[in-house]
Motif scaffolding. Sequence first.
Motif, PDB file in Angstrom:
ATOM      1  N   THR A 143      -1.505   7.695   9.728  1.00  0.00           N
ATOM      2  CA  THR A 143      -1.080   7.022  10.948  1.00  0.00           C
ATOM      3  C   THR A 143      -1.137   5.509  10.789  1.00  0.00           C
ATOM      4  OG1 THR A 143      -1.952   8.860  12.267  1.00  0.00           O
ATOM      5  CG2 THR A 143      -1.512   6.800  13.428  1.00  0.00           C
ATOM      6  N   PHE A 144      -0.104   4.835  11.244  1.00  0.00           N
ATOM      7  CA  PHE A 144      -0.102   3.376  11.259  1.00  0.00           C
ATOM      8  C   PHE A 144      -0.686   2.928  12.597  1.00  0.00           C
ATOM      9  CE2 PHE A 144       3.542   4.455   8.489  1.00  0.00           C
ATOM     10  CZ  PHE A 144       3.132   3.820   7.329  1.00  0.00           C
ATOM     11  N   ARG A 145      -1.830   2.283  12.553  1.00  0.00           N
ATOM     12  CA  ARG A 145      -2.449   1.827  13.797  1.00  0.00           C
ATOM     13  C   ARG A 145      -3.321   0.603  13.541  1.00  0.00           C
ATOM     14  NH1 ARG A 145      -7.684   3.575  14.795  1.00  0.00           N
ATOM     15  NH2 ARG A 145      -8.590   5.137  13.402  1.00  0.00           N
ATOM     16  N   PRO A 146      -3.676  -0.140  14.624  1.00  0.00           N
ATOM     17  CA  PRO A 146      -4.476  -1.361  14.469  1.00  0.00           C
ATOM     18  C   PRO A 146      -5.795  -1.108  13.761  1.00  0.00           C
ATOM     19  CG  PRO A 146      -3.569  -1.211  16.686  1.00  0.00           C
ATOM     20  CD  PRO A 146      -3.264   0.092  16.018  1.00  0.00           C
ATOM     21  N   GLN A 147      -6.278  -2.143  13.075  1.00  0.00           N
ATOM     22  CA  GLN A 147      -7.504  -2.161  12.290  1.00  0.00           C
ATOM     23  C   GLN A 147      -7.405  -1.405  10.960  1.00  0.00           C
ATOM     24  OE1 GLN A 147      -8.219  -1.795  15.984  1.00  0.00           O
ATOM     25  NE2 GLN A 147      -8.122  -4.010  15.618  1.00  0.00           N
ATOM     26  N   ARG A 178       0.824  -1.215   0.000  1.00  0.00           N
ATOM     27  CA  ARG A 178       0.000   0.000   0.000  1.00  0.00           C
ATOM     28  C   ARG A 178       0.851   1.255   0.000  1.00  0.00           C
ATOM     29  NH1 ARG A 178      -1.872   4.129   3.182  1.00  0.00           N
ATOM     30  NH2 ARG A 178      -1.016   3.564   5.210  1.00  0.00           N
ATOM     31  N   VAL A 179       1.815   1.351   0.924  1.00  0.00           N
ATOM     32  CA  VAL A 179       2.591   2.586   1.031  1.00  0.00           C
ATOM     33  C   VAL A 179       3.527   2.761  -0.162  1.00  0.00           C
ATOM     34  CG1 VAL A 179       2.402   2.748   3.535  1.00  0.00           C
ATOM     35  CG2 VAL A 179       4.298   1.438   2.550  1.00  0.00           C
ATOM     36  N   PRO A 196      -5.095   4.460   0.290  1.00  0.00           N
ATOM     37  CA  PRO A 196      -5.287   4.833   1.689  1.00  0.00           C
ATOM     38  C   PRO A 196      -5.220   3.624   2.612  1.00  0.00           C
ATOM     39  CG  PRO A 196      -7.393   4.731   0.583  1.00  0.00           C
ATOM     40  CD  PRO A 196      -6.344   4.466  -0.469  1.00  0.00           C
ATOM     41  N   HIS A 197      -5.411   3.870   3.903  1.00  0.00           N
ATOM     42  CA  HIS A 197      -5.453   2.780   4.877  1.00  0.00           C
ATOM     43  C   HIS A 197      -6.619   1.839   4.552  1.00  0.00           C
ATOM     44  CE1 HIS A 197      -9.027   4.578   6.610  1.00  0.00           C
ATOM     45  NE2 HIS A 197      -8.397   5.728   6.696  1.00  0.00           N
ATOM     46  N   GLU A 198      -6.705   0.730   5.254  1.00  0.00           N
ATOM     47  CA  GLU A 198      -7.788  -0.229   5.022  1.00  0.00           C
ATOM     48  C   GLU A 198      -9.135   0.458   5.218  1.00  0.00           C
ATOM     49  OE1 GLU A 198      -7.108  -3.629   7.491  1.00  0.00           O
ATOM     50  OE2 GLU A 198      -5.086  -3.958   6.703  1.00  0.00           O
ATOM     51  N   ILE A 237       7.228  -1.591   9.382  1.00  0.00           N
ATOM     52  CA  ILE A 237       6.588  -0.709   8.407  1.00  0.00           C
ATOM     53  C   ILE A 237       6.872   0.752   8.728  1.00  0.00           C
ATOM     54  CG2 ILE A 237       4.337  -0.455   9.554  1.00  0.00           C
ATOM     55  CD1 ILE A 237       4.923  -1.023   5.787  1.00  0.00           C
ATOM     56  N   LYS A 238       7.005   1.074  10.006  1.00  0.00           N
ATOM     57  CA  LYS A 238       7.274   2.453  10.403  1.00  0.00           C
ATOM     58  C   LYS A 238       8.707   2.879  10.080  1.00  0.00           C
ATOM     59  CE  LYS A 238       3.906   2.559  14.205  1.00  0.00           C
ATOM     60  NZ  LYS A 238       3.742   2.622  15.675  1.00  0.00           N
TER      61      LYS A 238
END
Length: 288
Positions: free
Chosen positions: A245-249, A71-72, A83-85, A257-258
């Motif tokens: 932001t990389f975060r759960p869900q 994705r990134v 974008p994020h999920e 990944i960070k």
Amino acid sequence: MGDPRISAIGKGLRRRGRLMKEAVSPPRRTLDAVPSPRPVTERYVAPRAPRLVESPVFVLSSVRSGSTLLRVVLNSHSRIRAPHEMHLRTVHVNLTRGFTPDAMKALELDRSELEHLLWDRVLDLELSRSGKDVIVDKTPPNTLIWPRLQRCWPSARYILLLRHPGAVIASLTDRRKDPDHEAILAEVTQYAEKLEEARRNLDVHVVTYEELTADPEKATRGICGYLGVPWESAMLDYGRKDHGTFRPQLGDWSSTIKSGRIQPARRAEEGAELPPRLAELAQAWGYS
């Protein structure tokens, strides 16, 4: 015998009192405008409505297969928004009154098509905000509903991201506290079966996590060719871009990944045995 005038006055007062009570608290009754629910005798299937985004891109993968990395990398391209999920499959429309389905049917819509229109609008809004012209959704559970995605977007494009099932099992086991090994095996098998269905039934571009991390330029050049956009070297340096932001869900949030760097993939453990069906699928995907 009473005075008839007094009797008439009493009746009038009682009638007035009854009318005032009904005005304040009218009796409950069934109104023609709110019909009671009727038994469903047929299920209306609406025709497909026009889409704002005709050819979105979906990354189909198992969990723990490197989809956030992909994705990134894609989001670092000047024309690709990844974008994020988004979890579109969990966004639903409710028809809350008995007459609502009939109202929608008169508009040639049903619940599924209303949801499809909403999903499409979300993609179009995100694409418009980004100023780009290709949108990618990489939510792994989309893999489990790929037939519905195909129904919603017949012209959608698909990137099939594969990873050795043994490595997926190892990654899930490490990630979870007090892992349930039978549940993990069932989850990985479910994803693998759906990936194989998609591989056999859709026109997909296949890339493996191992290829993406070992030779990212070759892997991304292949993806760009499939999407019809020129390759950009900036894709390999995703840490210089803002990906939210990389975060759960919403995807992977690990230190890997960070880091902003493409790092070597963890391989399946040597000698680790897979159940027969997963071993069969791994071989079909080119893994020894």
